[in-house]
Design a protein around this motif. Structure first.
Motif, PDB file in Angstrom:
ATOM      1  N   SER A  17     -14.087  10.268  35.722  1.00  0.00           N
ATOM      2  CA  SER A  17     -14.438  10.660  37.083  1.00  0.00           C
ATOM      3  C   SER A  17     -15.741  11.458  37.109  1.00  0.00           C
ATOM      4  N   LEU A  20     -18.702   9.082  36.663  1.00  0.00           N
ATOM      5  CA  LEU A  20     -18.915   8.235  37.834  1.00  0.00           C
ATOM      6  C   LEU A  20     -19.443   9.024  39.025  1.00  0.00           C
ATOM      7  N   VAL A  21     -18.871  10.175  39.280  1.00  0.00           N
ATOM      8  CA  VAL A  21     -19.332  11.001  40.406  1.00  0.00           C
ATOM      9  C   VAL A  21     -20.784  11.435  40.190  1.00  0.00           C
ATOM     10  N   ASN A  23     -23.037   9.807  38.882  1.00  0.00           N
ATOM     11  CA  ASN A  23     -23.905   8.654  39.084  1.00  0.00           C
ATOM     12  C   ASN A  23     -23.618   7.939  40.408  1.00  0.00           C
ATOM     13  N   SER A  24     -22.948   8.625  41.309  1.00  0.00           N
ATOM     14  CA  SER A  24     -22.609   8.035  42.602  1.00  0.00           C
ATOM     15  C   SER A  24     -23.811   8.090  43.545  1.00  0.00           C
ATOM     16  N   ALA A  25     -23.745   7.267  44.577  1.00  0.00           N
ATOM     17  CA  ALA A  25     -24.816   7.250  45.584  1.00  0.00           C
ATOM     18  C   ALA A  25     -25.003   8.625  46.206  1.00  0.00           C
ATOM     19  N   ASN A  27     -24.940  11.348  44.813  1.00  0.00           N
ATOM     20  CA  ASN A  27     -25.713  12.185  43.887  1.00  0.00           C
ATOM     21  C   ASN A  27     -26.981  11.488  43.406  1.00  0.00           C
ATOM     22  N   LEU A  31     -23.705   4.016  42.286  1.00  0.00           N
ATOM     23  CA  LEU A  31     -22.283   3.697  42.430  1.00  0.00           C
ATOM     24  C   LEU A  31     -21.774   4.122  43.802  1.00  0.00           C
ATOM     25  N   TYR A  32     -20.990   3.242  44.407  1.00  0.00           N
ATOM     26  CA  TYR A  32     -20.385   3.527  45.695  1.00  0.00           C
ATOM     27  C   TYR A  32     -18.881   3.557  45.535  1.00  0.00           C
ATOM     28  N   ASP A  34     -14.926   5.827  46.024  1.00  0.00           N
ATOM     29  CA  ASP A  34     -14.220   7.062  45.688  1.00  0.00           C
ATOM     30  C   ASP A  34     -13.897   7.036  44.205  1.00  0.00           C
ATOM     31  N   TRP A  35     -14.511   7.924  43.447  1.00  0.00           N
ATOM     32  CA  TRP A  35     -14.310   7.992  41.995  1.00  0.00           C
ATOM     33  C   TRP A  35     -13.661   9.316  41.605  1.00  0.00           C
ATOM     34  N   CYS A  96     -20.811   2.097  34.094  1.00  0.00           N
ATOM     35  CA  CYS A  96     -21.634   3.300  34.209  1.00  0.00           C
ATOM     36  C   CYS A  96     -21.895   3.848  32.814  1.00  0.00           C
TER      37      CYS A  96
END
Length: 164
Positions: A17, A20-21, A23-25, A27, A31-32, A34-35, A96
């Motif tokens: 998590s 992934l978070v 590297n989320s959109a 941040n 990645l899009y 809910d991680w 990721c």
């Protein structure tokens, strides 16, 4: 650094998590979705192969897969709809890789390990056309663009993994 490539365990959920978070959109990544740790734990618990690259306690890379589009997010459903003639395909991704590991072949290593579990089956993945780095990396691994789809204003290429 010695990386261990293996299937994700329930105890890996928090570390996956975090990667992934980060590297989320939200941040600045690509990645899009809910991680959250709870979501990742659920993915692990349903038993679909999720391959991780672990260095000690840190997850340096992760590759998700899913059997089909049942209950999937809109982009996954659109991907399968764009490729109805490909039998027995699984959903490849998201993938990721930690920034410190990019450019070192980790996506290929994660994919190779996933093939150990998926056998001769082909995977389908979608990549936003604006994510040129990911498109190039996957094409370098022998994956070909087989379709396209659009969701809202975003255009996506659908790629297929090589045959066994």
């Amino acid at each position: 650094m010695t990386l261990e490539l293996r299937l994700a365990a329930r105890t890996d959920a928090a570390a996956i998590s975090r990667l992934l978070v980060a590297n989320s959109a939200a941040n600045g990544g690509t990645l899009y979705g809910d991680w959250s740790e709870a979501v990742v734990r659920t993915w692990i618990e349903i038993g679909t192969p999720i391959v991780v690259a672990i260095d000690g306690e840190q997850v340096k890379g992760v590759l998700f897969s899913a059997e089909n589009a049942d209950g999937a997010a809109a982009p996954v459903k659109a991907m399968f709809a764009a490729c109805p003639a490909i039998d027995d395909a699984y959903a490849y991704g998201p993938i990721c890789v930690d920034a410190s590991m990019r450019g070192q072949g980790l996506p290929k290593a994660l994919y190779t390990k996933l093939c150990d579990y998926m056998g001769e089956r082909r995977g389908l993945l979608f990549i936003n056309r604006s994510n040129v780095g990911s498109l190039k990396a996957h094409q370098k691994m022998g994956m070909d663009v087989v379709a396209q789809f659009q969701l809202g204003e975003q255009l996506f290429d659908v790629l297929q993994t090589p045959a066994g």
